[in-house]
Enzyme design. Structure first.
Site, PDB file in Angstrom:
ATOM      1  N   GLU A 119     -18.008  55.955  -6.711  1.00 31.61           N
ATOM      2  CA  GLU A 119     -17.527  56.663  -5.384  1.00 31.61           C
ATOM      3  C   GLU A 119     -16.075  56.889  -4.847  1.00 31.61           C
ATOM      4  O   GLU A 119     -15.975  56.159  -5.681  1.00 31.61           O
ATOM      5  CB  GLU A 119     -18.841  56.289  -3.763  1.00 31.61           C
ATOM      6  N   HIS A 160     -17.716  62.564  -6.328  1.00 35.92           N
ATOM      7  CA  HIS A 160     -18.843  61.125  -8.137  1.00 35.92           C
ATOM      8  C   HIS A 160     -18.948  61.534  -9.353  1.00 35.92           C
ATOM      9  O   HIS A 160     -19.575  62.550  -9.337  1.00 35.92           O
ATOM     10  CB  HIS A 160     -19.229  60.696  -7.208  1.00 35.92           C
ATOM     11  N   ASP A 171     -26.134  55.096 -14.932  1.00 33.68           N
ATOM     12  CA  ASP A 171     -26.371  54.123 -13.794  1.00 33.68           C
ATOM     13  C   ASP A 171     -28.089  53.735 -13.487  1.00 33.68           C
ATOM     14  O   ASP A 171     -28.972  54.642 -13.525  1.00 33.68           O
ATOM     15  CB  ASP A 171     -25.542  54.924 -12.150  1.00 33.68           C
ATOM     16  N   ASP A 199     -19.623  64.659  -3.230  1.00 33.27           N
ATOM     17  CA  ASP A 199     -18.178  63.922  -2.939  1.00 33.27           C
ATOM     18  C   ASP A 199     -17.412  63.467  -4.030  1.00 33.27           C
ATOM     19  O   ASP A 199     -16.582  63.072  -3.346  1.00 33.27           O
ATOM     20  CB  ASP A 199     -18.097  62.768  -2.106  1.00 33.27           C
TER      21      ASP A 199
HETATM   22  C1  GLP Z   1     -26.228  60.706  -8.783  1.00 34.32           C
HETATM   23  C2  GLP Z   1     -26.130  60.812 -10.440  1.00 34.32           C
HETATM   24  C3  GLP Z   1     -25.220  61.494 -11.068  1.00 34.32           C
HETATM   25  C4  GLP Z   1     -25.652  62.905 -10.885  1.00 34.32           C
HETATM   26  C5  GLP Z   1     -25.904  62.827  -8.627  1.00 34.32           C
HETATM   27  C6  GLP Z   1     -25.746  64.192  -8.603  1.00 34.32           C
HETATM   28  O1  GLP Z   1     -25.521  60.329  -7.635  1.00 34.32           O
HETATM   29  N1  GLP Z   1     -25.450  58.563 -10.090  1.00 34.32           N
HETATM   30  O2  GLP Z   1     -25.242  61.276 -11.867  1.00 34.32           O
HETATM   31  O3  GLP Z   1     -24.286  63.295 -10.922  1.00 34.32           O
HETATM   32  O4  GLP Z   1     -26.883  62.377  -8.474  1.00 34.32           O
HETATM   33  O5  GLP Z   1     -27.126  64.905  -8.405  1.00 34.32           O
HETATM   34  P1  GLP Z   1     -27.495  66.012  -8.510  1.00 34.32           P
HETATM   35  O6  GLP Z   1     -27.456  66.452  -9.839  1.00 34.32           O
HETATM   36  O7  GLP Z   1     -29.277  65.773  -8.379  1.00 34.32           O
HETATM   37  O8  GLP Z   1     -27.026  66.520  -7.600  1.00 34.32           O
END
Ligand code: GLP
Length: 260
Positions: A143, A138, A67, A136
Site C-alpha cells: 500500500e 499498489h 499475497d 491506489d
Molecule cells: C489486490 C491484489 C493485487 C491486485 C489488486 C487489483 O489488491 N492484492 O495483487 O493487483 O487487488 O485487483 P483487480 O485486478 O481485481 O483490480
C-alpha cells in the site's frame, strides 16, 4: 518500462499469456510469480488454453503467489488459495509441491515470511512475475508509503483497497484488514515483470506508475527502476498516459528493429 497498449482486454491477455508461455518454453523449470485479482484472469484462461493445446507444459514449473489475506482459511471462497486453485492450478499440471502461496493462517507470520523469502531464493528466484495494480497504485498488497525495499511481511490494508475488494465479499465488514504480501524489494528481484491493467478505473494509477515520480505513494512506480518490466494495458487503462504517441511509435517500429 515497455508500454504496450491493446484494443481490448482479451487481446491484452493473449499477448501477456504468450510472453509467459515463451518464457516457460525457453526454460521449462522456470519460476513463475502469480497474482490474483480480476485483471490476470484473462491471462490464466489463455495459459490454460495453450496448455490444453499442448503449447505449454507446467510439469517442471514452480510458482510463488504475491499475497494472501490474513485470517481466511484456504477453503474460503475469497482466499487467494481458493482463487488460484479454481482459476488456474486445477486446470494445469503444476506439481502441487511446487506451488507456493503465502499462508494467511500461520501461527508465526514473521517465521513464515522469512521462510517464503528463503524459498524463493532456493528455487532460483522468480523468472517472470505477473502483477496487477491497485487503484491506489499498489502492487501485491504494498500500500502507499510501503518501503520500496520491503520484503515479504504482514501488511495492514488501506481503506481504498478494502473498499475496492468489498465487492467480492457478502458484507464490507467481512473484508480482511491484514494481508501477508511479498515486498516491493522482493518483487523487484524478479528477472522479468509483466504488469497488467485494464479499465478506466486504473488510468490514474497507471499514469502515475509509468510517468510519475518514483515514490512509495505509488508502489508500482518502483518498477521504473526494474530492468525488464513490460506493461500490458487496454485502451481505457492507458487513457491518462501523456506519452501515448511515443509508446505506439515504438511498438509500431519494433517488429522491424535491426537484430543486434
Ligand atoms: C489486490 C491484489 C493485487 C491486485 C489488486 C487489483 O489488491 N492484492 O495483487 O493487483 O487487488 O485487483 P483487480 O485486478 O481485481 O483490480
Amino acid at each position: 518500462m515497455e508500454v504496450c497498449i491493446y484494443r481490448a482486454y482479451e487481446e491484452m491477455s493473449r499477448a501477456a499469456a504468450q510472453l509467459v508461455a515463451d518464457v516457460l518454453n525457453a526454460k521449462p523449470n522456470a519460476v513463475l510469480g502469480m497474482a490474483t485479482g480480476s485483471t490476470p484472469l484473462g491471462v490464466y484462461q489463455e495459459l490454460v488454453k495453450l496448455h490444453q493445446k499442448g503449447e505449454v507444459d507446467f510439469s517442471h514449473v514452480t510458482t510463488f503467489n504475491l499475497d494472501e489475506y490474513v485470517g481466511l482459511p484456504i477453503t474460503h471462497e475469497q482466499s487467494y488459495h481458493h482463487f488460484m486453485h479454481e482459476n488456474f492450478f486445477r486446470h494445469v499440471n503444476i506439481p502441487p509441491q511446487n506451488i507456493h502461496i503465502p499462508s494467511g493462517t500461520t501461527t508465526n507470520y514473521r517465521a513464515f515470511c522469512e521462510w517464503y523469502e528463503k524459498r524463493i531464493v532456493e528455487c532460483g528466484g522468480i523468472d517472470i512475475q505477473i502483477l496487477g495494480i491497485g487503484s491506489d497504485g499498489h502492487i501485491a498488497f504494498n500500500e502507499p508509503t510501503s518501503s520500496l525495499s520491503s520484503r515479504t511481511r504482514l501488511k495492514t490494508l488501506a481503506k481504498q483497497t478494502i473498499d475496492d475488494n468489498a465487492r467480492f465479499f457478502d458484507k464490507p465488514e467481512d473484508v480482511p484488514i491484514y494481508a501477508i504480501t511479498m515486498g516491493v524489494g522482493t518483487i523487484m528481484e524478479s528477472k522479468r515483470i509483466v504488469l497488467l491493467a485494464n479499465g478506466a478505473k486504473k488510468d490514474q494509477a497507471v499514469a502515475a506508475a509509468v510517468e510519475g515520480p518514483v515514490t512509495s505513494m505509488i508502489t508500482a512506480s518502483a518498477l521504473q527502476m526494474h530492468p525488464s518490466t513490460k506493461m500490458f494495458l487496454d485502451e481505457p487503462a492507458a487513457g491518462k498516459l501523456k506519452m501515448r504517441e511515443y509508446y505506439d511509435w515504438i511498438q509500431y517500429h519494433k517488429p522491424g528493429a535491426p537484430r543486434v
